[in-house]
Design a protein around this motif. Structure first.
Motif: not given
Length: 117
Positions: A48, A53-54, A50
């Motif tokens: 994952d 990317l945050a 995500a």
């Protein structure tokens, strides 16, 4: 030769690591983790991206600890991070932790995503 004590102020250094865990700023994290200057979290699913990317806009370089042995990071992770303007440096988790701590002490905009040894 002069020695200087490293001060992290309120930052989150990696204190130690061992089979299946990391100790970050005195707190034990089991399994994979993501750590930045101000937070350390368990990374339940290393596929994952995500949570990584945050970090866009907050970091310039991501150190990717590959566990006990050096390896390439997943292509999707590298491509997504580089497309977002974040460099990815992959190495075994032990040197990744050490490198993260040195650059953290210099105030660099970095993060560490590491698989346990």
């Amino acid at each position: 030769m002069q020695f200087h004590e490293v001060k992290y102020d309120s930052a989150q250094p990696v204190d130690s690591y061992g089979p299946g865990f990391f100790r970050v700023a005195g707190r034990v994290i089991k399994g994979a983790m993501i750590v930045t200057e101000d937070t350390a979290i368990s990374w339940d699913d290393p596929d994952d991206i995500a949570p990584l990317l945050a970090l866009v806009g907050k970091i310039d370089v991501l150190f990717y600890g590959t566990g006990a042995d050096p390896a390439h990071p997943p292509a999707a992770l590298r491509e997504a991070m580089e497309d977002a303007g974040i460099g990815v440096e992959a190495m075994a988790s032990a040197p990744a932790c050490r490198t993260y701590n040195v650059l953290l002490s210099e105030g660099r905009r970095i993060a560490l995503a590491a698989l346990p040894v």
